[in-house]
Design a protein around this motif. Structure first.
Motif, PDB file in Angstrom:
ATOM      1  N   SER A  96      16.116   0.972   8.204  1.00  0.00           N
ATOM      2  CA  SER A  96      16.023  -0.424   6.751  1.00  0.00           C
ATOM      3  C   SER A  96      14.534  -0.360   7.302  1.00  0.00           C
ATOM      4  O   SER A  96      14.104  -0.675   8.652  1.00  0.00           O
ATOM      5  N   LEU A  97      13.442  -1.074   6.611  1.00  0.00           N
ATOM      6  CA  LEU A  97      12.792  -1.307   6.334  1.00  0.00           C
ATOM      7  C   LEU A  97      12.212  -2.383   5.315  1.00  0.00           C
ATOM      8  O   LEU A  97      13.210  -2.161   4.379  1.00  0.00           O
ATOM      9  N   LEU A  98      12.151  -3.141   6.349  1.00  0.00           N
ATOM     10  CA  LEU A  98      11.638  -4.696   5.495  1.00  0.00           C
ATOM     11  C   LEU A  98      10.181  -5.194   4.835  1.00  0.00           C
ATOM     12  O   LEU A  98       9.178  -4.523   5.951  1.00  0.00           O
ATOM     13  N   ARG A  99       9.537  -5.086   3.893  1.00  0.00           N
ATOM     14  CA  ARG A  99       8.117  -4.959   3.079  1.00  0.00           C
ATOM     15  C   ARG A  99       7.571  -6.172   3.032  1.00  0.00           C
ATOM     16  O   ARG A  99       8.333  -6.456   2.132  1.00  0.00           O
ATOM     17  N   ALA A 100       6.460  -6.123   2.905  1.00  0.00           N
ATOM     18  CA  ALA A 100       6.259  -7.614   2.545  1.00  0.00           C
ATOM     19  C   ALA A 100       5.170  -7.317   1.446  1.00  0.00           C
ATOM     20  O   ALA A 100       4.261  -6.368   1.048  1.00  0.00           O
ATOM     21  N   PRO A 101       5.155  -7.977   0.015  1.00  0.00           N
ATOM     22  CA  PRO A 101       4.564  -7.528  -0.734  1.00  0.00           C
ATOM     23  C   PRO A 101       2.835  -8.272  -0.852  1.00  0.00           C
ATOM     24  O   PRO A 101       1.634  -7.546  -1.852  1.00  0.00           O
ATOM     25  N   GLY A 152       0.419  -5.408  -0.690  1.00  0.00           N
ATOM     26  CA  GLY A 152       0.807  -4.910   1.205  1.00  0.00           C
ATOM     27  C   GLY A 152       0.202  -4.264   2.103  1.00  0.00           C
ATOM     28  O   GLY A 152      -0.487  -3.236   1.624  1.00  0.00           O
ATOM     29  N   MET A 153       0.531  -4.457   3.033  1.00  0.00           N
ATOM     30  CA  MET A 153       0.396  -3.489   3.958  1.00  0.00           C
ATOM     31  C   MET A 153       0.866  -1.990   3.367  1.00  0.00           C
ATOM     32  O   MET A 153       0.076  -0.733   4.402  1.00  0.00           O
ATOM     33  N   LEU A 154       1.952  -2.177   3.004  1.00  0.00           N
ATOM     34  CA  LEU A 154       2.604  -0.822   3.055  1.00  0.00           C
ATOM     35  C   LEU A 154       2.841  -0.451   1.176  1.00  0.00           C
ATOM     36  O   LEU A 154       4.525  -1.805   0.927  1.00  0.00           O
ATOM     37  N   PRO A 155       2.406  -0.277   0.949  1.00  0.00           N
ATOM     38  CA  PRO A 155       2.071  -0.382  -1.415  1.00  0.00           C
ATOM     39  C   PRO A 155       3.510   0.791  -1.745  1.00  0.00           C
ATOM     40  O   PRO A 155       4.682   0.890  -1.018  1.00  0.00           O
ATOM     41  N   ASP A 156       4.564  -0.055  -2.239  1.00  0.00           N
ATOM     42  CA  ASP A 156       5.125   0.559  -3.472  1.00  0.00           C
ATOM     43  C   ASP A 156       4.800   2.038  -3.209  1.00  0.00           C
ATOM     44  O   ASP A 156       6.215   3.076  -2.753  1.00  0.00           O
ATOM     45  N   ALA A 157       4.235   2.438  -3.450  1.00  0.00           N
ATOM     46  CA  ALA A 157       3.822   4.369  -3.611  1.00  0.00           C
ATOM     47  C   ALA A 157       3.772   4.700  -2.634  1.00  0.00           C
ATOM     48  O   ALA A 157       4.553   5.653  -2.493  1.00  0.00           O
ATOM     49  N   LEU A 158       3.661   4.140  -1.348  1.00  0.00           N
ATOM     50  CA  LEU A 158       3.573   4.774   0.505  1.00  0.00           C
ATOM     51  C   LEU A 158       5.266   4.505   0.421  1.00  0.00           C
ATOM     52  O   LEU A 158       5.560   6.181   1.089  1.00  0.00           O
ATOM     53  N   ALA A 159       5.988   3.294   0.276  1.00  0.00           N
ATOM     54  CA  ALA A 159       7.764   3.593   0.307  1.00  0.00           C
ATOM     55  C   ALA A 159       8.182   4.578   0.275  1.00  0.00           C
ATOM     56  O   ALA A 159       9.170   4.980   0.223  1.00  0.00           O
ATOM     57  N   HIS A 170      17.677   8.855   4.600  1.00  0.00           N
ATOM     58  CA  HIS A 170      18.561   7.501   4.950  1.00  0.00           C
ATOM     59  C   HIS A 170      17.755   6.217   5.430  1.00  0.00           C
ATOM     60  O   HIS A 170      18.073   5.020   6.130  1.00  0.00           O
ATOM     61  N   LEU A 171      15.821   6.229   5.137  1.00  0.00           N
ATOM     62  CA  LEU A 171      15.529   4.729   4.918  1.00  0.00           C
ATOM     63  C   LEU A 171      15.765   3.795   3.470  1.00  0.00           C
ATOM     64  O   LEU A 171      15.951   4.649   2.449  1.00  0.00           O
ATOM     65  N   ALA A 172      16.925   2.797   4.260  1.00  0.00           N
ATOM     66  CA  ALA A 172      16.377   1.869   3.727  1.00  0.00           C
ATOM     67  C   ALA A 172      15.220   1.163   3.105  1.00  0.00           C
ATOM     68  O   ALA A 172      15.238  -0.034   3.900  1.00  0.00           O
ATOM     69  N   ASP A 173      14.971   0.914   1.949  1.00  0.00           N
ATOM     70  CA  ASP A 173      13.483  -0.264   1.822  1.00  0.00           C
ATOM     71  C   ASP A 173      14.248  -1.375   0.518  1.00  0.00           C
ATOM     72  O   ASP A 173      15.262  -1.347  -0.101  1.00  0.00           O
ATOM     73  N   GLU A 174      13.376  -1.988   1.535  1.00  0.00           N
ATOM     74  CA  GLU A 174      13.526  -3.729   0.299  1.00  0.00           C
ATOM     75  C   GLU A 174      12.444  -4.375   0.335  1.00  0.00           C
ATOM     76  O   GLU A 174      11.778  -4.479   1.638  1.00  0.00           O
ATOM     77  N   LEU A 175      11.698  -4.971   0.071  1.00  0.00           N
ATOM     78  CA  LEU A 175      10.762  -6.361  -0.264  1.00  0.00           C
ATOM     79  C   LEU A 175      11.314  -7.238  -0.227  1.00  0.00           C
ATOM     80  O   LEU A 175      12.241  -7.648  -1.199  1.00  0.00           O
ATOM     81  N   VAL A 176      10.418  -8.407   0.486  1.00  0.00           N
ATOM     82  CA  VAL A 176      10.750  -9.827   1.066  1.00  0.00           C
ATOM     83  C   VAL A 176       9.828 -10.274  -0.224  1.00  0.00           C
ATOM     84  O   VAL A 176       8.528 -10.213   0.620  1.00  0.00           O
ATOM     85  N   PRO A 177      10.131 -10.576  -1.236  1.00  0.00           N
ATOM     86  CA  PRO A 177       9.227 -11.558  -2.146  1.00  0.00           C
ATOM     87  C   PRO A 177       9.020 -12.919  -1.300  1.00  0.00           C
ATOM     88  O   PRO A 177       9.492 -13.247  -0.020  1.00  0.00           O
ATOM     89  N   ASP A 178       7.405 -13.359  -2.138  1.00  0.00           N
ATOM     90  CA  ASP A 178       6.633 -14.352  -1.206  1.00  0.00           C
ATOM     91  C   ASP A 178       6.306 -14.732  -0.448  1.00  0.00           C
ATOM     92  O   ASP A 178       7.024 -15.559   1.003  1.00  0.00           O
ATOM     93  N   CYS A 179       6.072 -13.143   0.221  1.00  0.00           N
ATOM     94  CA  CYS A 179       5.789 -13.769   1.925  1.00  0.00           C
ATOM     95  C   CYS A 179       4.573 -12.523   2.570  1.00  0.00           C
ATOM     96  O   CYS A 179       4.295 -11.636   1.409  1.00  0.00           O
ATOM     97  N   ASN A 180       4.141 -12.954   2.842  1.00  0.00           N
ATOM     98  CA  ASN A 180       2.900 -12.240   3.491  1.00  0.00           C
ATOM     99  C   ASN A 180       2.718 -11.228   4.652  1.00  0.00           C
ATOM    100  O   ASN A 180       4.053 -10.961   5.028  1.00  0.00           O
ATOM    101  N   HIS A 181       2.124 -10.228   5.017  1.00  0.00           N
ATOM    102  CA  HIS A 181       2.608  -9.848   6.656  1.00  0.00           C
ATOM    103  C   HIS A 181       2.760 -10.818   7.358  1.00  0.00           C
ATOM    104  O   HIS A 181       3.427 -10.014   8.663  1.00  0.00           O
TER     105      HIS A 181
END
Length: 283
Positions: A221-226, A235-242, A251-262
């Motif tokens: 799984s992947l947790l991303r900062a917006p 973010g460091m990993l933009p939506d398009a890249l994810a 098998h990769l689960a992607d989740e954006l974690v709101p209101d945080c930075n890197h």
């Protein structure tokens, strides 16, 4: 926090639970990057973090560096603490790429990448050193600076855009842990040579990261900062890249974690709590 050295590699264990998380920090960070998350783990869990070679209290370990060397150290630490296939592996920023390489070699209960781990190919015409300087300019500049007092170093970080509105005791402990040197000439423990060598590896070896991700058999799984390294809106990993990589890797689960930075994804109370929850749940 219990600390020990393993062949010159500093490791710290937070908590005393039998269920273990192995955690890897970012390119110029230290094991203290994980303290806020570790404190929010439920009962029954412990988190083992290490200072990678060239950082923190492992700074004296010589090169060559490079992410495969760090991945070997991660697996060595896992063996040292008796963390087998039932352990969770996680990494933040560069540490997520290290975790991907380690997980390609050994199965874990699950692998959680925190705002890192997705390949970012270098354009054919780009110079790796120029791209590295543009990406890590502020971090590299910090490693070359000296500071008269610990308070001056703390003030330097308080002015950082990522922390300007998110200062906490955890951030301050992280910053103070990083200091070394004589009075009047304090500096970061992170070795500039290690940061540059690892950063260049990341840029030129993106294909090896992609291959590692594809070969991971553990739940991934992947947790991303917006927001990004300087709290910018991308973010460091933009939506398009994810989206590109979740399409490649079902098998990769992607989740954006709101209101945080890197950075605050590991430090802000709500964000660190969410990371702790995802590390300890099967979601």
């Amino acid at each position: 926090m219990r600390v020990e050295d393993v062949d010159g590699l500093r490791i710290a264990t937070f908590g005393a639970g039998p269920r273990v998380i192995i955690a890897v920090h970012g390119i110029s960070a230290s094991l203290m990057a994980w303290a806020a998350v570790a404190r929010r783990l439920p009962d029954g869990w412990s988190l083992v973090a290490m200072d990678l070679a060239g950082r923190g209290h492992s700074a004296a370990l010589p090169g060559p560096y490079g992410l495969p060397r760090h991945a070997e150290d991660v697996l060595r630490v896992a063996d040292h603490v008796g963390a087998g296939s039932e352990a969770v592996l996680t990494g933040h920023s560069m540490g997520a790429y290290v975790a991907a390489l380690a997980a390609a070699e050994r199965d874990f209960a699950r692998v959680v990448l925190v705002d890192g781990g997705l390949p970012m190919p270098l354009p054919a015409s780009a110079d790796p050193d120029e791209v590295l300087a543009a990406t890590l300019g502020p971090a590299l500049a910090r490693l070359a600076q000296t500071f008269a007092t610990p308070e001056e170093y703390v003030a330097f970080f308080k002015a950082h855009p990522a922390f300007a509105n998110a200062w906490s005791d955890d951030v301050e402990a992280y910053v103070r842990y990083d200091l070394t040197g004589p009075d009047g000439a304090l500096r970061s423990r992170a070795a500039g040579e290690a940061v540059r060598e690892d950063g260049r590896w990341l840029l030129v070896e993106s294909g090896r990261i992609g291959a590692a991700l594809a070969s991971i058999k553990s739940p991934l799984s992947l947790l991303r900062a917006p927001r990004g390294l300087l709290d910018q809106n991308v973010g460091m990993l933009p939506d398009a890249l994810a989206a590109e990589w979740t399409a490649r890797l079902p098998h990769l689960a992607d989740e954006l974690v709101p209101d945080c930075n890197h950075y605050t994804i590991l430090f802000a109370e709500r964000c660190a709590s969410l990371v702790a929850e995802r590390l300890t749940s099967a979601r």
